[in-house]
Motif scaffolding. Structure first.
Motif, PDB file in Angstrom:
ATOM      1  N   LYS A   1       0.736  -0.896  -0.149  1.00  0.00           N
ATOM      2  CA  LYS A   1      -0.092  -0.536  -0.420  1.00  0.00           C
ATOM      3  C   LYS A   1       0.812   1.143   0.301  1.00  0.00           C
ATOM      4  O   LYS A   1       1.712   1.143   0.749  1.00  0.00           O
ATOM      5  CB  LYS A   1      -0.685   0.052   1.701  1.00  0.00           C
ATOM      6  CG  LYS A   1      -1.792   1.193   1.909  1.00  0.00           C
ATOM      7  CD  LYS A   1      -2.688   1.402   2.791  1.00  0.00           C
ATOM      8  CE  LYS A   1      -3.495   2.925   3.681  1.00  0.00           C
ATOM      9  NZ  LYS A   1      -4.414   2.732   3.412  1.00  0.00           N
TER      10      LYS A   1
ATOM     11  N   LYS B   1       0.971   5.174   0.646  1.00  0.00           N
ATOM     12  CA  LYS B   1      -0.054   6.574   1.121  1.00  0.00           C
ATOM     13  C   LYS B   1       0.585   7.425   0.661  1.00  0.00           C
ATOM     14  O   LYS B   1       2.113   8.214   0.575  1.00  0.00           O
ATOM     15  CB  LYS B   1       0.575   7.101   2.989  1.00  0.00           C
ATOM     16  CG  LYS B   1       0.214   8.229   3.037  1.00  0.00           C
ATOM     17  CD  LYS B   1      -1.294   7.768   3.580  1.00  0.00           C
ATOM     18  CE  LYS B   1      -1.646   7.662   4.705  1.00  0.00           C
ATOM     19  NZ  LYS B   1      -2.842   6.905   4.545  1.00  0.00           N
TER      20      LYS B   1
ATOM     21  N   ASP C   1      -3.491   4.853  -1.598  1.00  0.00           N
ATOM     22  CA  ASP C   1      -4.387   6.103  -0.809  1.00  0.00           C
ATOM     23  C   ASP C   1      -4.397   7.822  -0.532  1.00  0.00           C
ATOM     24  O   ASP C   1      -3.380   7.351  -0.173  1.00  0.00           O
ATOM     25  CB  ASP C   1      -4.293   4.948   0.690  1.00  0.00           C
ATOM     26  CG  ASP C   1      -5.438   6.066   1.810  1.00  0.00           C
ATOM     27  OD1 ASP C   1      -6.270   6.418   1.406  1.00  0.00           O
ATOM     28  OD2 ASP C   1      -4.991   5.382   2.900  1.00  0.00           O
TER      29      ASP C   1
ATOM     30  N   GLU D   1      -8.462   3.631  -2.912  1.00  0.00           N
ATOM     31  CA  GLU D   1      -8.676   4.444  -1.122  1.00  0.00           C
ATOM     32  C   GLU D   1      -9.206   5.527  -1.212  1.00  0.00           C
ATOM     33  O   GLU D   1      -7.875   6.510  -1.303  1.00  0.00           O
ATOM     34  CB  GLU D   1      -7.445   3.621  -0.492  1.00  0.00           C
ATOM     35  CG  GLU D   1      -7.956   3.636   1.685  1.00  0.00           C
ATOM     36  CD  GLU D   1      -6.514   3.073   2.533  1.00  0.00           C
ATOM     37  OE1 GLU D   1      -6.279   1.812   1.597  1.00  0.00           O
ATOM     38  OE2 GLU D   1      -6.537   3.669   3.799  1.00  0.00           O
ATOM     39  N   ASP D   2      -9.630   5.900  -0.476  1.00  0.00           N
ATOM     40  CA  ASP D   2      -9.775   6.874  -0.479  1.00  0.00           C
ATOM     41  C   ASP D   2      -9.923   8.375  -1.374  1.00  0.00           C
ATOM     42  O   ASP D   2      -9.231   9.306  -1.482  1.00  0.00           O
ATOM     43  CB  ASP D   2     -10.278   7.827   0.831  1.00  0.00           C
ATOM     44  CG  ASP D   2     -10.739   6.784   1.259  1.00  0.00           C
ATOM     45  OD1 ASP D   2     -12.597   7.065   2.180  1.00  0.00           O
ATOM     46  OD2 ASP D   2     -10.389   6.599   3.005  1.00  0.00           O
TER      47      ASP D   2
ATOM     48  N   ASN E   1     -11.464   4.281   4.657  1.00  0.00           N
ATOM     49  CA  ASN E   1     -11.661   4.129   6.045  1.00  0.00           C
ATOM     50  C   ASN E   1     -11.721   5.897   6.493  1.00  0.00           C
ATOM     51  O   ASN E   1     -11.363   5.628   8.086  1.00  0.00           O
ATOM     52  CB  ASN E   1     -10.284   4.164   6.760  1.00  0.00           C
ATOM     53  CG  ASN E   1      -8.817   4.832   6.087  1.00  0.00           C
ATOM     54  OD1 ASN E   1      -8.455   4.348   5.677  1.00  0.00           O
ATOM     55  ND2 ASN E   1      -8.822   5.364   7.446  1.00  0.00           N
TER      56      ASN E   1
ATOM     57  N   HIS F   1      -7.670  -1.330   8.485  1.00  0.00           N
ATOM     58  CA  HIS F   1      -7.129  -0.428   8.390  1.00  0.00           C
ATOM     59  C   HIS F   1      -5.672   0.206   9.703  1.00  0.00           C
ATOM     60  O   HIS F   1      -6.752  -0.803  10.378  1.00  0.00           O
ATOM     61  CB  HIS F   1      -8.221   1.142   8.433  1.00  0.00           C
ATOM     62  CG  HIS F   1      -7.767   2.454   9.197  1.00  0.00           C
ATOM     63  ND1 HIS F   1      -8.062   2.631  10.380  1.00  0.00           N
ATOM     64  CD2 HIS F   1      -6.617   3.192   8.053  1.00  0.00           C
ATOM     65  CE1 HIS F   1      -6.977   4.130  10.731  1.00  0.00           C
ATOM     66  NE2 HIS F   1      -6.663   4.501   8.965  1.00  0.00           N
TER      67      HIS F   1
HETATM   68 MG    MG Z   1      -6.880   5.282   4.813  1.00  0.00          MG
END
Ligand code: MG
Length: 416
Positions: A185, A187, A215, A240-241, A263, A314
């Protein structure tokens, strides 16, 4: 039968690297509260949660009304928490999310501690109290961050800087070499989307067999999110988001086949109905710290299953008690089919005795001892509490910390 005799709440601070995100940069220390619930027969159960000062005050108010409660009375626990917080609203969690109702986030560490106690009384691991293990090991993802080499004015950390695609690939290689993760993942929300898309493509080229996600924490508009989705179709397992709000996510979801995960816009039971009606998200990232503990996270899992939504997990910066709880929960949740997120590799300090929780091939084996199956190291608890007192940080605030370094910084929320 045993009853709660007293509660001990200990705020702690542990070193955290300069991890960049949409709001700014992680402060030099992350905060947690360690919850110890003691019973009249001398046992104790463990929980771990946030430690922002307003959250700590709520934990203290609830702790005062818990003595006398039966350790198996989780419904009674929730009633007492709700009664104490009846006139309370607006709990911020993890420095980024605002829950309208604080009951579940305050309930969580006490529920985990009661499950730990129940398991110790019965001689069974928590996973058995949750219906039994459907998997003996729980896969986690390599959680990559753009980061500086070190906090300004401090020494470089062992990870070094990662500020471009090559740096992110190096970081992934280092983390995967150490932990064996099979999912990655990134960020995002730190640089303009083109640069972050390039980093994802670099990861896909370097790790063709790994599952990938990005994300950006709502850094993008709906239009930008759709364009990014077009460029990452077939490359990532979920997005994600990308953009704020259930309506925004629904508008993106209508234009892409990539599942959207969140999340941020579905973080409480009240958000599920509008999200399902709008088909806004296809994967919910559970988090027992604000979904009300392990049993209510299983309830969330059931709801996701019913409405055809996937389930992932999360993570905020956390210590070993949380990792143990996450592992027991994930092991007992059949439809949690994605590798869970964890910040665990980023920490250099912990307060549980070593040997129980370790990563092999990217997974953590479910502890088999009674309760959570872990033991608190009280010397380290004391040391990290002293660190909390000395650090002077009383709430997570990545933006204010970033502005001490770059006074012109504004959060990247909905920026691109
Ligand atoms: Mg997140």
């Amino acid at each position: 039968m045993s009853r709660i005799s007293r509660i001990e709440l200990t705020p702690v601070a542990f070193a955290d690297p300069p991890l960049l995100n949409v709001s700014g940069v992680h402060q030099p220390f992350a905060l947690r509260t360690i919850v110890q619930v003691w019973t009249d027969d001398g046992n104790h159960g463990l929980g771990e949660t946030y430690a922002d000062d307003t959250h700590l005050a709520r934990l203290e108010a609830v702790a005062a009304v818990l003595p006398g409660l039966d350790t198996f009375d989780v419904n009674g626990l929730r009633q007492r928490v709700a009664a104490v917080l009846a006139k309370d609203s607006g709990a911020e969690v993890g420095g980024m999310l605002n829950l309208q109702d604080p009951v579940d986030v305050v309930l969580s560490p006490f529920e985990v501690a009661l499950l730990d106690l129940q398991g110790k009384e019965l001689g069974r691991p928590v996973v058995d109290l949750l219906g039994g293990a459907v998997r003996d090991e729980v896969p986690f993802s390599a959680y990559l961050f753009y980061k500086w080499a070190g906090h300004p004015g401090a020494a470089e950390d062992s990870w070094g800087a990662a500020l471009d695609p090559a740096g992110i690939v190096d970081q992934a290689r280092s983390m995967i070499d150490q932990y064996g993760f099979t999912a990655i993942k990134l960020k995002g929300g730190v640089f303009p989307p083109d640069q972050e898309i390039e980093a994802v493509h670099a990861l896909a080229a370097a790790f063709p067999d790994h599952k990938l996600r990005i994300d950006p924490n709502c850094a993008w508009t709906v239009d930008t999110s759709i364009k990014v989705a077009q460029q990452l179709t077939g490359v990532i397992e979920y997005l994600e988001d990308p953009t704020p709000g259930i309506d925004g996510m629904a508008a993106v979801a209508a234009q892409t086949d990539i599942p959207l995960a969140t999340n941020m816009c579905v973080i409480a039971f009240a958000h599920l109905k509008p999200s399902v009606l709008a088909d806004a998200v296809q994967v919910v990232l559970s988090d027992h710290h604000y979904w009300g503990g392990l049993r209510r996270s299983q309830l969330l899992g059931g709801i996701c299953d019913t409405f055809g939504m996937g389930l992932s997990m999360h993570s905020n910066s956390h210590l070993g008690i949380s990792l143990a709880a996450m592992t027991h929960l994930a092991a007992a949740t059949p439809n949690l089919t994605y590798a869970c997120d964890t910040h665990y590799p980023w920490k250099t300090e912990d307060l549980i005795k070593p040997g129980v929780l370790s990563f092999a091939d990217g997974s953590v084996r479910v502890p088999t001892g009674p309760g959570l199956g872990i033991e608190l190291d009280t010397d380290e608890l004391g040391r990290l509490h002293e660190q909390y007192l000395a650090a002077g940080i009383r709430r997570r605030d990545d933006t204010t910390y970033m502005r001490t370094i770059d006074p012109t910084f504004t959060p990247n929320h909905h920026r691109w």
